[in-house]
Design a protein around this motif. Structure first.
Motif, PDB file in Angstrom:
ATOM      1  N   ASP A  41       2.988 -29.170  14.269  1.00  0.00           N
ATOM      2  CA  ASP A  41       4.236 -29.062  15.011  1.00  0.00           C
ATOM      3  C   ASP A  41       4.682 -30.468  15.406  1.00  0.00           C
ATOM      4  O   ASP A  41       3.882 -31.410  15.367  1.00  0.00           O
ATOM      5  CB  ASP A  41       4.078 -28.158  16.236  1.00  0.00           C
ATOM      6  CG  ASP A  41       3.340 -28.837  17.368  1.00  0.00           C
ATOM      7  OD1 ASP A  41       3.937 -29.034  18.426  1.00  0.00           O
ATOM      8  OD2 ASP A  41       2.160 -29.178  17.169  1.00  0.00           O
ATOM      9  N   GLU A  43       2.870 -19.465  19.554  1.00  0.00           N
ATOM     10  CA  GLU A  43       4.155 -18.772  19.697  1.00  0.00           C
ATOM     11  C   GLU A  43       4.545 -18.725  21.174  1.00  0.00           C
ATOM     12  O   GLU A  43       3.833 -18.149  21.990  1.00  0.00           O
ATOM     13  CB  GLU A  43       4.050 -17.347  19.136  1.00  0.00           C
ATOM     14  CG  GLU A  43       3.686 -17.328  17.666  1.00  0.00           C
ATOM     15  CD  GLU A  43       3.166 -15.979  17.200  1.00  0.00           C
ATOM     16  OE1 GLU A  43       3.734 -15.430  16.237  1.00  0.00           O
ATOM     17  OE2 GLU A  43       2.191 -15.489  17.799  1.00  0.00           O
ATOM     18  N   ALA A  92       3.892  -9.882  23.159  1.00  0.00           N
ATOM     19  CA  ALA A  92       4.553 -10.902  23.966  1.00  0.00           C
ATOM     20  C   ALA A  92       4.698 -10.458  25.413  1.00  0.00           C
ATOM     21  O   ALA A  92       4.502 -11.248  26.346  1.00  0.00           O
ATOM     22  CB  ALA A  92       5.918 -11.240  23.368  1.00  0.00           C
ATOM     23  N   LYS A  94      -0.333 -18.109  10.264  1.00  0.00           N
ATOM     24  CA  LYS A  94       0.682 -17.217   9.706  1.00  0.00           C
ATOM     25  C   LYS A  94       1.588 -17.904   8.694  1.00  0.00           C
ATOM     26  O   LYS A  94       2.508 -17.284   8.154  1.00  0.00           O
ATOM     27  CB  LYS A  94       1.547 -16.639  10.838  1.00  0.00           C
ATOM     28  CG  LYS A  94       0.802 -15.767  11.828  1.00  0.00           C
ATOM     29  CD  LYS A  94       1.745 -15.183  12.882  1.00  0.00           C
ATOM     30  CE  LYS A  94       0.988 -14.285  13.860  1.00  0.00           C
ATOM     31  NZ  LYS A  94       1.904 -13.682  14.869  1.00  0.00           N
ATOM     32  N   PHE A 152       9.885 -22.018  14.249  1.00  0.00           N
ATOM     33  CA  PHE A 152       9.288 -20.691  14.303  1.00  0.00           C
ATOM     34  C   PHE A 152       8.727 -20.427  15.690  1.00  0.00           C
ATOM     35  O   PHE A 152       7.844 -21.128  16.164  1.00  0.00           O
ATOM     36  CB  PHE A 152       8.178 -20.552  13.261  1.00  0.00           C
ATOM     37  CG  PHE A 152       7.557 -19.177  13.214  1.00  0.00           C
ATOM     38  CD1 PHE A 152       8.273 -18.092  12.730  1.00  0.00           C
ATOM     39  CD2 PHE A 152       6.264 -18.967  13.650  1.00  0.00           C
ATOM     40  CE1 PHE A 152       7.716 -16.817  12.682  1.00  0.00           C
ATOM     41  CE2 PHE A 152       5.689 -17.705  13.612  1.00  0.00           C
ATOM     42  CZ  PHE A 152       6.419 -16.623  13.118  1.00  0.00           C
ATOM     43  N   ARG A 153       9.311 -19.445  16.349  1.00  0.00           N
ATOM     44  CA  ARG A 153       8.837 -18.943  17.640  1.00  0.00           C
ATOM     45  C   ARG A 153       8.550 -20.033  18.665  1.00  0.00           C
ATOM     46  O   ARG A 153       7.483 -20.092  19.265  1.00  0.00           O
ATOM     47  CB  ARG A 153       7.640 -18.017  17.429  1.00  0.00           C
ATOM     48  CG  ARG A 153       8.045 -16.747  16.692  1.00  0.00           C
ATOM     49  CD  ARG A 153       6.928 -15.781  16.444  1.00  0.00           C
ATOM     50  NE  ARG A 153       7.441 -14.594  15.751  1.00  0.00           N
ATOM     51  CZ  ARG A 153       6.690 -13.650  15.198  1.00  0.00           C
ATOM     52  NH1 ARG A 153       5.380 -13.739  15.268  1.00  0.00           N
ATOM     53  NH2 ARG A 153       7.249 -12.620  14.598  1.00  0.00           N
ATOM     54  N   ARG A 182       8.548 -23.430  18.244  1.00  0.00           N
ATOM     55  CA  ARG A 182       8.026 -24.729  17.826  1.00  0.00           C
ATOM     56  C   ARG A 182       8.642 -25.156  16.493  1.00  0.00           C
ATOM     57  O   ARG A 182       8.914 -24.330  15.624  1.00  0.00           O
ATOM     58  CB  ARG A 182       6.504 -24.695  17.700  1.00  0.00           C
ATOM     59  CG  ARG A 182       5.788 -24.398  19.012  1.00  0.00           C
ATOM     60  CD  ARG A 182       4.291 -24.639  18.921  1.00  0.00           C
ATOM     61  NE  ARG A 182       3.624 -24.278  20.160  1.00  0.00           N
ATOM     62  CZ  ARG A 182       3.567 -25.061  21.235  1.00  0.00           C
ATOM     63  NH1 ARG A 182       4.131 -26.251  21.213  1.00  0.00           N
ATOM     64  NH2 ARG A 182       2.942 -24.656  22.343  1.00  0.00           N
ATOM     65  N   PHE A 205      10.237 -15.868  21.194  1.00  0.00           N
ATOM     66  CA  PHE A 205      10.308 -14.912  20.096  1.00  0.00           C
ATOM     67  C   PHE A 205      11.748 -14.603  19.682  1.00  0.00           C
ATOM     68  O   PHE A 205      12.693 -14.920  20.413  1.00  0.00           O
ATOM     69  CB  PHE A 205       9.562 -13.636  20.481  1.00  0.00           C
ATOM     70  CG  PHE A 205       8.092 -13.871  20.711  1.00  0.00           C
ATOM     71  CD1 PHE A 205       7.178 -13.648  19.699  1.00  0.00           C
ATOM     72  CD2 PHE A 205       7.624 -14.351  21.928  1.00  0.00           C
ATOM     73  CE1 PHE A 205       5.821 -13.882  19.891  1.00  0.00           C
ATOM     74  CE2 PHE A 205       6.277 -14.586  22.137  1.00  0.00           C
ATOM     75  CZ  PHE A 205       5.374 -14.356  21.111  1.00  0.00           C
ATOM     76  N   GLU A 206      11.869 -13.960  18.511  1.00  0.00           N
ATOM     77  CA  GLU A 206      13.182 -13.756  17.910  1.00  0.00           C
ATOM     78  C   GLU A 206      14.146 -13.029  18.834  1.00  0.00           C
ATOM     79  O   GLU A 206      15.313 -13.410  18.965  1.00  0.00           O
ATOM     80  CB  GLU A 206      13.048 -12.974  16.594  1.00  0.00           C
ATOM     81  CG  GLU A 206      12.293 -13.692  15.498  1.00  0.00           C
ATOM     82  CD  GLU A 206      10.787 -13.494  15.553  1.00  0.00           C
ATOM     83  OE1 GLU A 206      10.144 -13.636  14.513  1.00  0.00           O
ATOM     84  OE2 GLU A 206      10.253 -13.189  16.651  1.00  0.00           O
TER      85      GLU A 206
END
Length: 252
Positions: A167, A239, A205, A154, A133-134, A136, A242-243
């Motif tokens: 993580d 984070e 971001a 989250k 996720f983002r 990690r 990002f996607e």
């Protein structure tokens, strides 16, 4: 570790104001190691959750051997992660160089990989799940015996309560401490983001990692006569990728 569970959801259906409070120990093995308590409140029907960590008063939030002064980078406002599942939204309050921002996004998809690996702690069977996720890779240990589908920060989307998550580098760690009944005002002014300006996760971001005015802001905050000998900029935090950045990389 001895988990303390006082009661579960079936006993909490008699009042709108009742909630379950889950306390986590948040351990951050960062440049400035920190250990503090995190608090997750969940309303009766599990349609809303709020997570925040205690505020620890520190003189410095960042320090580097090549910087000859200490700079505090916190706005002083309490951050939080507020899930409103009925509206498919997550509101996060976070700081970007001493400026508090409200970030709005849809409920993130963690794409958990459920494994058959188990471990038992204090007679509680925990199942292992992993995800990316983002930026990690995370390992989570959760229990389906507790009718709560949530976790710190989250993290959500697993078929049970997250007891432990970290993580793969062990930079960020969360450990469940106890579960108890409580009360919480999910309609409080503290969470009423509708009266305030919000930004998107993409705007967040950009401000945090691609802000061309960051150098000027940093210099403006320095005491008179102070100077930065050298600067090191790298992405840090929960984070870091990002996607949309992943999608661009795949297209290239």
């Amino acid at each position: 570790m001895k988990y303390i569970i006082y009661l579960l959801f079936p006993l909490l259906t008699f009042a709108q104001e009742k909630a379950v409070l889950i306390t986590y120990k948040a351990i951050y093995n960062t440049e400035l190691p920190t250990t503090k308590d995190g608090y997750l409140y969940i309303n009766n029907n599990q349609k809303k959750t709020v997570y925040f960590t205690e505020i620890i008063d520190k003189t410095d939030e960042e320090k580097d051997e090549n910087v000859d002064i200490k700079v505090r980078l916190s706005s002083g406002k309490k951050g939080f992660n507020y899930f409103d599942y009925e509206n498919d939204s997550l509101i996060t309050r976070d700081d970007i160089f001493k400026e508090s921002q409200l970030i709005k996004e849809k409920t993130p998809n963690f794409s958990w990989n459920l494994t058959e690996e188990k471990k038992i702690i204090n007679d509680i069977t925990l199942l292992k799940a992993t995800c990316y996720f983002r930026g990690r890779n995370y390992i989570a240990w959760y229990s389906t015996s507790t009718p709560i589908k949530a976790g710190p920060w989250k993290f959500q989307g697993l078929p049970g309560l997250i007891y432990e998550i970290y993580d793969e580098t062990r930079r960020y760690n969360w450990l469940l401490q106890k579960v108890e009944s409580s009360t919480y005002d999910f309609d409080s002014e503290y969470l009423n983001y509708k009266n305030f300006e919000t930004i998107t996760i993409k705007e967040y971001a950009e401000l945090k990692f691609n802000n061309k005015n960051l150098d000027k802001k940093l210099i403006a905050k320095l005491p008179r006569g102070a100077k930065i000998v050298s600067q090191k900029f790298f992405r840090t935090g929960f984070e870091i990728k990002f996607e949309w950045e992943e999608e661009t990389k795949e297209e290239d």
